[in-house]
Write a protein that holds these residues in place. Structure first.
Motif, PDB file in Angstrom:
ATOM      1  N   GLU A  83      36.582  79.496  50.030  1.00 49.65           N
ATOM      2  CA  GLU A  83      37.663  78.829  50.093  1.00 49.65           C
ATOM      3  C   GLU A  83      37.324  77.627  49.279  1.00 49.65           C
ATOM      4  O   GLU A  83      38.543  76.576  49.578  1.00 49.65           O
ATOM      5  CB  GLU A  83      38.020  78.589  51.348  1.00 49.65           C
ATOM      6  N   GLY A  84      36.367  77.536  48.493  1.00 45.03           N
ATOM      7  CA  GLY A  84      36.036  76.240  47.758  1.00 45.03           C
ATOM      8  C   GLY A  84      37.212  76.149  46.724  1.00 45.03           C
ATOM      9  O   GLY A  84      37.940  76.541  46.296  1.00 45.03           O
ATOM     10  N   ILE A  85      36.495  75.069  45.694  1.00 47.82           N
ATOM     11  CA  ILE A  85      37.503  74.602  44.626  1.00 47.82           C
ATOM     12  C   ILE A  85      37.415  75.687  43.507  1.00 47.82           C
ATOM     13  O   ILE A  85      38.548  76.316  43.083  1.00 47.82           O
ATOM     14  CB  ILE A  85      36.854  73.485  44.048  1.00 47.82           C
ATOM     15  N   ARG A 124      39.293  76.645  58.122  1.00 49.73           N
ATOM     16  CA  ARG A 124      40.924  76.712  58.589  1.00 49.73           C
ATOM     17  C   ARG A 124      41.865  76.377  57.327  1.00 49.73           C
ATOM     18  O   ARG A 124      42.807  76.893  57.249  1.00 49.73           O
ATOM     19  CB  ARG A 124      41.084  75.659  59.681  1.00 49.73           C
ATOM     20  N   LEU A 125      41.325  75.653  56.384  1.00 47.27           N
ATOM     21  CA  LEU A 125      41.980  74.991  55.358  1.00 47.27           C
ATOM     22  C   LEU A 125      41.308  75.283  53.926  1.00 47.27           C
ATOM     23  O   LEU A 125      40.114  75.474  54.112  1.00 47.27           O
ATOM     24  CB  LEU A 125      42.435  73.845  55.262  1.00 47.27           C
ATOM     25  N   PRO A 126      42.031  75.923  52.783  1.00 49.48           N
ATOM     26  CA  PRO A 126      41.368  75.840  51.581  1.00 49.48           C
ATOM     27  C   PRO A 126      41.161  74.442  51.002  1.00 49.48           C
ATOM     28  O   PRO A 126      41.434  73.566  51.641  1.00 49.48           O
ATOM     29  CB  PRO A 126      42.537  76.539  50.586  1.00 49.48           C
ATOM     30  N   ALA A 127      39.890  74.520  50.343  1.00 49.21           N
ATOM     31  CA  ALA A 127      39.335  73.286  49.843  1.00 49.21           C
ATOM     32  C   ALA A 127      39.151  72.490  50.718  1.00 49.21           C
ATOM     33  O   ALA A 127      39.364  71.237  50.754  1.00 49.21           O
ATOM     34  CB  ALA A 127      40.185  72.754  48.607  1.00 49.21           C
ATOM     35  N   PRO A 128      38.287  72.549  51.770  1.00 47.83           N
ATOM     36  CA  PRO A 128      37.866  71.835  52.732  1.00 47.83           C
ATOM     37  C   PRO A 128      37.237  70.635  52.571  1.00 47.83           C
ATOM     38  O   PRO A 128      37.380  69.704  53.326  1.00 47.83           O
ATOM     39  CB  PRO A 128      37.049  72.657  53.681  1.00 47.83           C
TER      40      PRO A 128
END
Length: 459
Positions: A176-178, A201-205
């Protein structure tokens, strides 16, 4: 006799270091086997941004009717045509780098090399090169977890994508990283059904939470499914594609899987021990603020150090290393002030501390935000998604961070880079008159909002 610097690797750290060393009077030999420009030019930054440009044009054409423009007939997407454009750009830029090196009279050896000692590089094709200093700039490569069945076609890393002859109908992106997020928007624009599978829980944490939350919203608007909150336990290849299993979550199926779970330094073939160069547990070469390794005559810069894995950081580190080698009084880089440019849709540009990171450091902050939809320029362009956020020290007013999401955010953020570099206060930033109508007005509005004074924001 001029100082002889051997540069290992021709990416953004290596070729920039070579040019700068020659500029400062050194004799330079550049040893590179993977193509001038490195991963950034051949497999990373430039190919993906060329695809982003194609996708942006495609999205505009799809929305042309909103601007009173009628396009008769279907809009066809040619993956081979898009790749041909990518390779045209790569070849043009690679030729440009070669020309720059030739102009500086830099000797380029197209071969793989490794350390024989602190002054000597052994060449895979035979022979050795001896110099006064060696600067290692060998970059990084995608992580390939051993549990995943990589085959170069169905289960791939970002290095493999440019070899696809066609597009899948569906794609599971692991991570879910950049990099994962950029590819999610690219393939969604090209008509691929995309599912992003991540631990968080969120993209690009790594970004400010407010920005990550807006990114998730934009993913959903693009039809990208985000399934976070659990690690991927396995990828199984089947006759009709892949099945991705997450802990305590339903199975996810797709035609292909793209694994984007980080990058690791290219150091395993360098024979670091031959020169007494220390490395970390991930293979990163340990350096000080002037890019010196544990061997006095060996320096390292860029991704191979594992510090800030960004092309522009690599180039800056390489210049610092060269200046230290040649006694040109370099200034150490403040890595906390290096900006990020993220080419999702919309773009994201950020620099400095997020609100969450400031909190972890015990810094009391005041923040201001402004939605892009409040700007006349954004409305005129039809690009109203996104926001700007300023993070300021509550006691001193110093600008600590800036986070911009929207059209051209990767360009806009640089006024905040300068503000943070110069230690400006948020009041000084707010008082800087910005032209109207422009997207940069979002920054001054967010700065004014730190005090609750943004005129175009409903309080």
């Amino acid at each position: 006799m001029p100082t002889h610097v051997i540069v290992l690797g021709g990416g953004p750290a290596g070729y920039v270091s070579a040019l700068h060393a020659s500029q400062l009077g050194a004799r330079v030999t550049l040893v590179d086997a993977s193509g001038l420009g490195g991963t950034c030019l051949h497999r990373g930054c430039i190919p993906t941004k060329t695809l982003v440009s194609s996708c942006s044009l495609l999205d505009q054409l799809k929305d042309a009717s909103k601007c009173g423009i009628t396009i008769n007939g279907d809009i066809d997407v040619s993956w081979p045509g898009a790749l041909a454009n990518v390779h045209r750009v790569i070849n043009t830029m690679a030729g440009g780098i070669e020309g720059l090196l030739n102009n500086r009279k830099i000797e380029v050896i197209n071969d793989e090399g490794w350390l024989a000692d602190g002054h000597t590089v052994t060449l895979a094709g035979g022979g050795q090169v001896k110099g006064d200093y060696v600067l290692i700039c060998t970059g990084s490569k995608p992580a390939r977890p051993k549990a995943f069945p990589f085959d170069g076609h169905t289960v791939v890393t970002s290095d493999d994508l440019l070899h696809w002859s066609d597009l899948p109908t569906s794609l599971a992106i692991i991570g879910e990283g950049i990099i994962a997020c950029e590819f999610a928007f690219i393939f969604a624009s090209l008509g691929v059904k995309v599912t992003v599978v991540g631990m968080e829980r969120l993209p690009a944490p790594a970004l400010d939470t407010d920005i990550s939350a807006v990114l998730l919203r934009e993913m959903r608007k693009k039809g990208i499914k985000f399934v976070g909150g659990a690690p991927v336990e396995s990828i199984e290849c089947r006759d009709d594609g892949v099945a991705v299993s997450q802990k305590d979550k339903p199975e996810i199926t797709a035609e292909r899987a793209l694994v984007c779970v980080g990058r690791i330094p290219n150091s395993e073939t360098l024979h670091l021990e031959a020169a007494g160069v220390e490395s970390g547990r991930r293979g990163e070469i340990i350096v000080d603020d002037f890019m010196r390794t544990s061997c006095p005559t060996v320096y390292a810069a860029g991704d191979v150090t594992g510090r800030v894995m960004l092309a522009h950081a690599a180039s800056a580190q390489g210049k610092v290393a060269v200046e230290h080698i040649l006694d040109h009084a370099p200034a150490a880089i403040d890595e906390s002030k290096i900006p990020w440019a993220i080419f999702t849709s919309p773009e994201i540009g950020c620099v400095g501390l997020s609100e969450q990171e400031a909190g972890r450091r015990g810094i009391e902050v005041r923040c201001g935000t402004f939605d892009m939809r409040g700007l006349g320029k954004a409305q005129a362009m039809g690009k109203i998604a996104g926001m700007a956020k300023i993070v300021a020290d509550a006691s001193t007013g110093e600008v600590l961070g800036a986070h911009v999401m929207g059209a051209h955010a990767t360009d806009i953020v640089h006024e905040a880079v300068v503000a943070i570099q110069q230690g400006m206060s948020v009041r000084e930033l707010a008082r800087a008159v910005h032209a109207h109508p422009t997207l940069s007005e979002s920054v001054v509005e967010a700065a004014e909002d730190v005090f609750g004074l943004a005129l175009h924001k409903v309080q």
